[in-house]
Design a protein around this motif. Structure first.
Motif, PDB file in Angstrom:
ATOM      1  N   ARG A  47      46.118  63.487  -8.160  1.00  0.00           N
ATOM      2  CA  ARG A  47      46.088  62.738  -6.864  1.00  0.00           C
ATOM      3  C   ARG A  47      45.092  61.683  -6.640  1.00  0.00           C
ATOM      4  NH1 ARG A  47      49.548  64.354  -2.626  1.00  0.00           N
ATOM      5  NH2 ARG A  47      48.144  63.711  -0.988  1.00  0.00           N
ATOM      6  N   PHE A  52      46.182  59.078  -3.759  1.00  0.00           N
ATOM      7  CA  PHE A  52      46.476  59.751  -2.412  1.00  0.00           C
ATOM      8  C   PHE A  52      44.865  60.378  -2.186  1.00  0.00           C
ATOM      9  CE2 PHE A  52      50.871  59.160  -3.550  1.00  0.00           C
ATOM     10  CZ  PHE A  52      50.957  58.290  -2.380  1.00  0.00           C
ATOM     11  N   PRO A  71      45.031  50.904  -3.444  1.00  0.00           N
ATOM     12  CA  PRO A  71      45.903  51.870  -2.739  1.00  0.00           C
ATOM     13  C   PRO A  71      47.071  52.239  -3.530  1.00  0.00           C
ATOM     14  CG  PRO A  71      46.216  49.501  -1.621  1.00  0.00           C
ATOM     15  CD  PRO A  71      45.033  49.497  -2.694  1.00  0.00           C
ATOM     16  N   PRO A  72      47.603  53.285  -3.314  1.00  0.00           N
ATOM     17  CA  PRO A  72      48.661  53.707  -4.085  1.00  0.00           C
ATOM     18  C   PRO A  72      49.824  52.850  -4.449  1.00  0.00           C
ATOM     19  CG  PRO A  72      48.122  55.463  -2.401  1.00  0.00           C
ATOM     20  CD  PRO A  72      47.297  54.186  -2.026  1.00  0.00           C
ATOM     21  N   GLU A  73      50.339  52.275  -3.727  1.00  0.00           N
ATOM     22  CA  GLU A  73      51.422  51.277  -3.835  1.00  0.00           C
ATOM     23  C   GLU A  73      51.247  50.202  -4.798  1.00  0.00           C
ATOM     24  OE1 GLU A  73      50.059  51.894  -0.848  1.00  0.00           O
ATOM     25  OE2 GLU A  73      49.771  50.044   0.414  1.00  0.00           O
ATOM     26  N   ILE A  77      52.202  53.035 -10.469  1.00  0.00           N
ATOM     27  CA  ILE A  77      52.499  54.542 -10.951  1.00  0.00           C
ATOM     28  C   ILE A  77      53.878  54.978 -10.468  1.00  0.00           C
ATOM     29  CG2 ILE A  77      50.155  55.336 -11.215  1.00  0.00           C
ATOM     30  CD1 ILE A  77      50.657  56.591  -8.065  1.00  0.00           C
ATOM     31  N   LEU A  79      55.931  58.516  -9.594  1.00  0.00           N
ATOM     32  CA  LEU A  79      55.397  60.002  -9.210  1.00  0.00           C
ATOM     33  C   LEU A  79      56.734  60.903  -9.236  1.00  0.00           C
ATOM     34  CD1 LEU A  79      53.049  59.724  -6.095  1.00  0.00           C
ATOM     35  CD2 LEU A  79      52.712  61.225  -8.308  1.00  0.00           C
ATOM     36  N   PHE A  81      57.676  64.799  -7.778  1.00  0.00           N
ATOM     37  CA  PHE A  81      56.928  65.840  -7.122  1.00  0.00           C
ATOM     38  C   PHE A  81      57.730  67.375  -7.378  1.00  0.00           C
ATOM     39  CE2 PHE A  81      56.156  62.164  -4.517  1.00  0.00           C
ATOM     40  CZ  PHE A  81      54.734  62.297  -4.222  1.00  0.00           C
ATOM     41  N   ALA A  85      61.143  65.264  -3.185  1.00  0.00           N
ATOM     42  CA  ALA A  85      60.819  64.373  -2.367  1.00  0.00           C
ATOM     43  C   ALA A  85      61.802  63.252  -2.579  1.00  0.00           C
ATOM     44  CB  ALA A  85      59.210  63.945  -2.519  1.00  0.00           C
ATOM     45  N   LEU A  86      62.981  63.589  -2.412  1.00  0.00           N
ATOM     46  CA  LEU A  86      64.183  62.525  -2.534  1.00  0.00           C
ATOM     47  C   LEU A  86      64.120  62.346  -0.728  1.00  0.00           C
ATOM     48  CD1 LEU A  86      66.480  63.904  -4.941  1.00  0.00           C
ATOM     49  CD2 LEU A  86      65.105  61.901  -5.150  1.00  0.00           C
ATOM     50  N   PHE A  98      65.412  51.639  -3.460  1.00  0.00           N
ATOM     51  CA  PHE A  98      64.197  51.223  -2.607  1.00  0.00           C
ATOM     52  C   PHE A  98      62.945  50.377  -3.163  1.00  0.00           C
ATOM     53  CE2 PHE A  98      60.595  52.767   0.146  1.00  0.00           C
ATOM     54  CZ  PHE A  98      60.902  51.956   1.134  1.00  0.00           C
ATOM     55  N   GLY A  99      62.503  51.145  -4.325  1.00  0.00           N
ATOM     56  CA  GLY A  99      61.479  50.221  -4.827  1.00  0.00           C
ATOM     57  C   GLY A  99      61.712  48.918  -5.195  1.00  0.00           C
ATOM     58  N   LEU A 102      61.865  46.297  -2.536  1.00  0.00           N
ATOM     59  CA  LEU A 102      60.611  46.033  -2.157  1.00  0.00           C
ATOM     60  C   LEU A 102      60.027  44.881  -2.850  1.00  0.00           C
ATOM     61  CD1 LEU A 102      59.128  49.515  -1.344  1.00  0.00           C
ATOM     62  CD2 LEU A 102      59.511  47.615   0.117  1.00  0.00           C
ATOM     63  N   ARG A 146      64.062  57.802 -10.201  1.00  0.00           N
ATOM     64  CA  ARG A 146      63.654  57.116  -9.272  1.00  0.00           C
ATOM     65  C   ARG A 146      62.172  56.597  -9.813  1.00  0.00           C
ATOM     66  NH1 ARG A 146      62.467  59.491  -3.378  1.00  0.00           N
ATOM     67  NH2 ARG A 146      60.818  60.568  -4.652  1.00  0.00           N
ATOM     68  N   LEU A 150      61.199  51.885 -11.929  1.00  0.00           N
ATOM     69  CA  LEU A 150      60.180  50.613 -11.803  1.00  0.00           C
ATOM     70  C   LEU A 150      59.232  50.203 -12.912  1.00  0.00           C
ATOM     71  CD1 LEU A 150      59.303  51.808  -8.272  1.00  0.00           C
ATOM     72  CD2 LEU A 150      60.270  49.639  -8.704  1.00  0.00           C
TER      73      LEU A 150
ATOM     74  N   LEU B 173      57.552  62.685   1.214  1.00  0.00           N
ATOM     75  CA  LEU B 173      58.498  61.835   1.552  1.00  0.00           C
ATOM     76  C   LEU B 173      57.838  60.382   1.603  1.00  0.00           C
ATOM     77  CD1 LEU B 173      61.128  63.229   3.480  1.00  0.00           C
ATOM     78  CD2 LEU B 173      61.033  63.116   1.200  1.00  0.00           C
ATOM     79  N   ARG B 178      55.333  55.331  -1.029  1.00  0.00           N
ATOM     80  CA  ARG B 178      53.923  54.560  -1.294  1.00  0.00           C
ATOM     81  C   ARG B 178      54.210  54.225  -2.942  1.00  0.00           C
ATOM     82  NH1 ARG B 178      49.684  55.043   2.045  1.00  0.00           N
ATOM     83  NH2 ARG B 178      48.856  53.498   0.778  1.00  0.00           N
ATOM     84  N   VAL B 180      56.388  53.746  -5.131  1.00  0.00           N
ATOM     85  CA  VAL B 180      57.451  52.826  -5.276  1.00  0.00           C
ATOM     86  C   VAL B 180      56.920  51.548  -5.050  1.00  0.00           C
ATOM     87  CG1 VAL B 180      59.325  54.535  -6.011  1.00  0.00           C
ATOM     88  CG2 VAL B 180      59.250  53.171  -3.907  1.00  0.00           C
ATOM     89  N   GLY B 181      55.753  51.460  -4.133  1.00  0.00           N
ATOM     90  CA  GLY B 181      55.503  50.236  -3.747  1.00  0.00           C
ATOM     91  C   GLY B 181      55.559  49.809  -2.410  1.00  0.00           C
TER      92      GLY B 181
END
Lengths: 357, 275
Positions: A47, A52, A71-73, A77, A79, A81, A85-86, A98-99, A102, A146, A150, B173, B178, B180-181
């Motif tokens: 983490r 995080f 910050p993580p975003e 990276i 991740l 889990f 965590a879908l 989603f990514g 963005l 997922r 990216l 979740l 986070r 993925v950006g």
């Protein structure tokens, strides 16, 4: 693509140090496993790589980029889990897209990328399913896709197989290793399962109480444990307590209280020092009564009494007594020894680790 | 096909009828009262029925009967107050519920407990004191004062239900988003908020209904200038059972509507996908 470097990271919760001054370098394209019992700090390390957890001290580098305060975003990276965590309100396609959305990628390109990633985890045609319509194994594949879609610099996997049943777990191990080989993405894998770590890793970092116990290739960690903790954690091990009494060739001679002398490998130890000799049950050879040996083979030959013999199916689990020491051994089912019988055994000195007591 | 034995079917029917009696019995009485134009003892049913009182209550017909008032202004005032109360309560409850669920806030449990306080004590003494304070602040007898009282009473539902909702959403979740950006704001609005929506709606509905039905606080702080529906019901019930019944039925309608809505929402696919 880039490697990963942790420099003297410290994370404390109250007075307790979850990570205690840990440094670690993961080479470009390497799969490194953080292995340890629960509470050893492996998840906290992961983490702090993902961002995080804010470290109290030390630095995290991804490639040449210092990301300690990023910050993580923005760390680049991926991740995965333990509980997948879908996002339950999105389809498989939306989860993967989603990514990319963005990143403001054009729609056509997103479609192509998602399809490509799903093919990689063998889930073509599942785009419109919701996560709850998939099995645990499929959900974990989607989670993996997922993270990979990216093309992150670093892939982080947090006990990804713990929620799957044993059979699926074994299969997924190989698939993850396969995907890693195919893409050569720098990967940090967290697990408490030593077999999983052995199968999957280029290198293993064994952690305990937030400290690095040993870092090395799976075979070295297993056969050359650096200390008692690693030896005990990596599978069943017999420990025989004694003192270093002499040196012979490459070997150390350890003498126990009952007068047993064992030859084994060790380093950085002095004469007279209290030590434990670690012997793996599978490294105990049973000799026939007539068999004689010379040279190296004549070292570590003992008479042992069978105290208990348990038939396990593929092998026989013995408890043997050599002088005052009780050890466990694995025996071939073709030659069955009975309780009370005396047998000659040989312990390969190259496979015996002499560890600080 | 497996067929149920007759006695089980009979038992089910009897149970169903009893259930209907218990739930719908009192409502039937209200319905009958609301259309009873003449109903004198000892008749078990009204001698004359009609929608006279409904018309009067809805302001379609003037009447000089005692307790006869048009409830239309009161109805709109109640709805207006309830909407304002919901908006303000949710603006407080969503951030508070989220923060208390996600972060380790010192005395978090105690803060949650504080929201319960206005409902944990007998309400009359609390509101009598509140009236003194509100009088000093010029809030007594104003819509603003009544809104504040309703928020005080309703916020416990707001904060507790939103808090429970956010707690039920696995923190991973948001972390996955986070990774993925997505920024933390984006992760909240794209992931957590849609997943929490049914719970947040339920919480808003509870606040709405609490405000619509609130009596004690409005009685002390609002009367005689702020006449909400329950106030009108109260004044009518002393004189005119028919009016009281009409108002009671009108007060029931939003509750039944919203409860049906919540049930539909909670049955929806979200719940199944949470696990």
């Amino acid at each position: 693509m880039s490697g990963l470097r942790l420099v003297n990271i410290v994370k404390k919760y109250g007075k307790l140090a979850a990570v205690d001054n840990l440094s670690l370098e993961v080479k470009e394209g390497e799969l490194l496993t953080l292995l340890g019992p629960s509470g050893c700090g492996k998840t906290t390390v992961l983490r702090s790589i993902s961002g995080f957890v804010a470290v109290d001290n030390g630095d995290v580098f991804i490639g040449n980029r210092r990301v300690t305060d990023v910050p993580p975003e923005k760390r680049g990276i991926g991740l995965v889990f333990q509980n997948y965590a879908l996002w339950p309100h999105m389809t498989v396609f939306q989860n993967l897209a989603f990514g990319l959305e963005l990143k403001k990628m054009p729609k056509e390109k997103i479609k192509g990328k998602v399809e490509e990633s799903l093919a990689m985890v063998k889930l073509e045609g599942h785009e419109d399913r919701y996560p709850r319509q998939l099995s645990g194994g499929q959900q974990q594949r989607v989670a993996l896709a997922r993270a990979l879609v990216l093309e992150p610099d670093i892939l982080l996997l947090d006990e990804p197989l713990s929620n799957l049943d044993a059979l699926l777990r074994e299969q997924m191990r190989f698939e993850i290793a396969q995907i890693h080989k195919q893409f050569g993405i720098t990967t940090v894998y967290v697990t408490h399962d030593q077999t999983e770590a052995m199968v999957i890793s280029d290198r293993i970092a064994v952690l305990d109480k937030g400290r690095m116990m040993q870092l090395g290739k799976p075979v070295d960690i297993y056969s050359r444990p650096a200390n008692k903790f690693v030896a005990g954690f990596m599978g069943t091990t017999n420990f025989i307590h004694g003192n270093v009494s002499d040196f012979y060739d490459d070997y150390m001679v350890v003498t126990t209280k009952s007068g047993l002398s064992l030859y084994g490998k060790g380093s950085g130890l002095e004469k007279g020092q209290e030590v434990d000799v670690a012997i793996r049950p599978e490294n105990i050879d049973f000799m026939s009564a007539s068999q004689t040996s010379s040279g190296k083979k004549s070292l570590n030959v003992f008479d042992a009494k069978v105290v208990r013999a348990s038939y396990v199916g593929e092998l026989i689990d013995y408890q043997l007594e050599i002088k005052d020491s009780l050890i466990r051994a694995k025996g071939d089912v073709k030659r069955r020894l009975t309780e009370g019988e005396t047998v000659k055994i040989h312990l390969d000195p190259d496979q015996l680790s002499v560890l600080r007591g | 096909m497996f067929r149920k034995p007759v006695f089980i079917i009979t038992a089910e029917i009897v149970l169903l009828v009893l259930l209907f009696l218990v739930i719908l019995g009192p409502m039937m009485s209200l319905l009958i009262w609301s259309i009873a134009e003449r109903w004198y003892w000892p008749a078990s049913l009204p001698q004359e029925v009609g929608f006279e009182y409904w018309k009067q209550a809805l302001g379609l017909q003037k009447s000089l009967a005692i307790g006869a008032v048009s409830i239309v202004p009161a109805f709109f005032l109640s709805i207006f107050i309830a909407i304002v109360v919901v908006i303000i309560s949710m603006l407080i409850a969503i951030p508070a519920g989220y923060a208390l669920a996600k972060y380790r806030i010192p005395f978090g449990a105690f803060i949650l407990f504080l929201f319960l306080m206005p409902n944990a004590f007998p309400q009359q003494p609390i509101f009598v004191n509140l009236l003194h304070i509100f009088t000093r602040w010029g809030l007594a007898g104003t819509v603003g004062g009544v809104v504040l009282v309703h928020i005080l009473v309703g916020l416990v539902f707001g904060v507790w239900i939103t808090n429970a909702t956010f707690k039920s959403i696995p923190p991973h979740l948001e972390e996955a988003a986070r990774s993925v950006g997505a920024s933390s704001t984006k992760a909240f609005f794209k992931i957590t908020f849609p997943l929490a929506a049914p719970g947040l709606l339920a919480s808003a509905v509870f606040v709405f209904i609490t405000s619509l039905d609130e009596f004690t606080g409005t009685f002390f702080v609002g009367l005689p200038f702020v006449n909400t529906l329950p106030m009108t019901l109260y004044s009518a019930s002393g004189y005119n059972m028919q009016f009281a019944s009409v108002i009671a039925i009108i007060l029931l309608i939003p509750s039944i509507l919203f409860m049906t809505l919540i049930q539909k929402m909670l049955k929806a696919e979200y719940v199944g996908g949470m696990g």
